[in-house]
Design a protein around this motif. Sequence first.
Motif, short mmCIF file in Angstrom:
data_model
loop_
_atom_site.label_atom_id
_atom_site.label_comp_id
_atom_site.label_asym_id
_atom_site.label_seq_id
_atom_site.Cartn_x
_atom_site.Cartn_y
_atom_site.Cartn_z
N ASN A 26 -45.11 -16.72 -35.40
CA ASN A 26 -45.35 -17.40 -36.66
C ASN A 26 -45.87 -18.81 -36.35
O ASN A 26 -45.30 -19.54 -35.55
CB ASN A 26 -44.04 -17.48 -37.45
N ALA A 27 -46.96 -19.20 -37.01
CA ALA A 27 -47.60 -20.47 -36.71
C ALA A 27 -46.71 -21.65 -37.06
O ALA A 27 -46.73 -22.68 -36.37
CB ALA A 27 -48.93 -20.57 -37.46
N ILE A 28 -45.91 -21.54 -38.09
CA ILE A 28 -45.03 -22.64 -38.47
C ILE A 28 -43.94 -22.83 -37.42
O ILE A 28 -43.59 -23.96 -37.07
CB ILE A 28 -44.44 -22.39 -39.87
N VAL A 85 -52.41 -24.23 -41.53
CA VAL A 85 -51.64 -22.98 -41.66
C VAL A 85 -51.63 -22.50 -43.10
O VAL A 85 -51.80 -21.30 -43.37
CB VAL A 85 -50.20 -23.18 -41.11
N LEU A 86 -51.46 -23.41 -44.05
CA LEU A 86 -51.46 -23.00 -45.46
C LEU A 86 -52.84 -22.48 -45.89
O LEU A 86 -52.93 -21.50 -46.63
CB LEU A 86 -51.04 -24.17 -46.35
N VAL A 88 -55.10 -21.06 -43.94
CA VAL A 88 -55.28 -19.75 -43.31
C VAL A 88 -54.42 -18.70 -44.01
O VAL A 88 -54.86 -17.57 -44.22
CB VAL A 88 -54.96 -19.84 -41.80
N HIS A 89 -53.21 -19.07 -44.39
CA HIS A 89 -52.34 -18.12 -45.08
C HIS A 89 -52.91 -17.72 -46.44
O HIS A 89 -52.81 -16.57 -46.85
CB HIS A 89 -50.94 -18.71 -45.26
N THR A 94 -51.52 -14.04 -44.05
CA THR A 94 -50.51 -14.02 -43.01
C THR A 94 -50.62 -15.28 -42.17
O THR A 94 -51.69 -15.89 -42.08
CB THR A 94 -50.64 -12.77 -42.12
N SER A 95 -49.52 -15.66 -41.55
CA SER A 95 -49.55 -16.76 -40.60
C SER A 95 -49.15 -16.27 -39.21
O SER A 95 -48.76 -17.05 -38.36
CB SER A 95 -48.62 -17.89 -41.05
N ASP A 96 -49.22 -14.97 -39.01
CA ASP A 96 -48.93 -14.36 -37.72
C ASP A 96 -50.07 -14.67 -36.75
O ASP A 96 -51.22 -14.36 -37.02
CB ASP A 96 -48.76 -12.85 -37.88
N ILE A 97 -49.75 -15.29 -35.64
CA ILE A 97 -50.77 -15.76 -34.70
C ILE A 97 -51.53 -14.59 -34.08
O ILE A 97 -52.72 -14.67 -33.86
CB ILE A 97 -50.13 -16.65 -33.62
N LEU A 100 -54.32 -13.53 -36.27
CA LEU A 100 -55.32 -14.56 -36.56
C LEU A 100 -56.27 -14.81 -35.40
O LEU A 100 -57.08 -15.71 -35.46
CB LEU A 100 -54.62 -15.88 -36.93
#
Length: 154
Positions: A26-28, A85-86, A88-89, A94-97, A100
Amino acid sequence: MHLAYPAVLSAFLFCTGLYGVLARRNAILVLMSVELMLNAVNLNLVAFDVWLDRAARDTLHSGQALTLFIIAVAAAEIGIGLAIVLAVHRNRGTSDIDRLRDTAETPGGPDGPDGEDGGPDDPEGPGGPDDPDGDAHDSDGPAATAAQKAEATA
């Protein structure tokens, strides 16, 4: 207080942050792990500044000044990182690296503009420019599919 205590704590925090950067998807959480690593560096800077201050009383406290600079840079990094991140989400959902990694955007989604896969206008489909005999789907399994995908995005 001895210098070993904050140094060991800083090493533990840095290793925890490094594990988070390498293992998380997760990018966060990756951004939070980077912050943890920066805070471990800040702890080391302040600890060594206090330790060196005991030896020489007329110092500039450069470790503490550098810590304030790192805190300011980390705040800017988190602000820009969260904005990316926001965005891209919102675009990808998704924020799964791992999902992406492919940053190429197609006009109509993954299947193309008309929703068909392998149509006459699809350069990756049968009869495309890289496949003169039209047997693009006669691959040797997932390795060939990954190679075809890498070649198509290059």
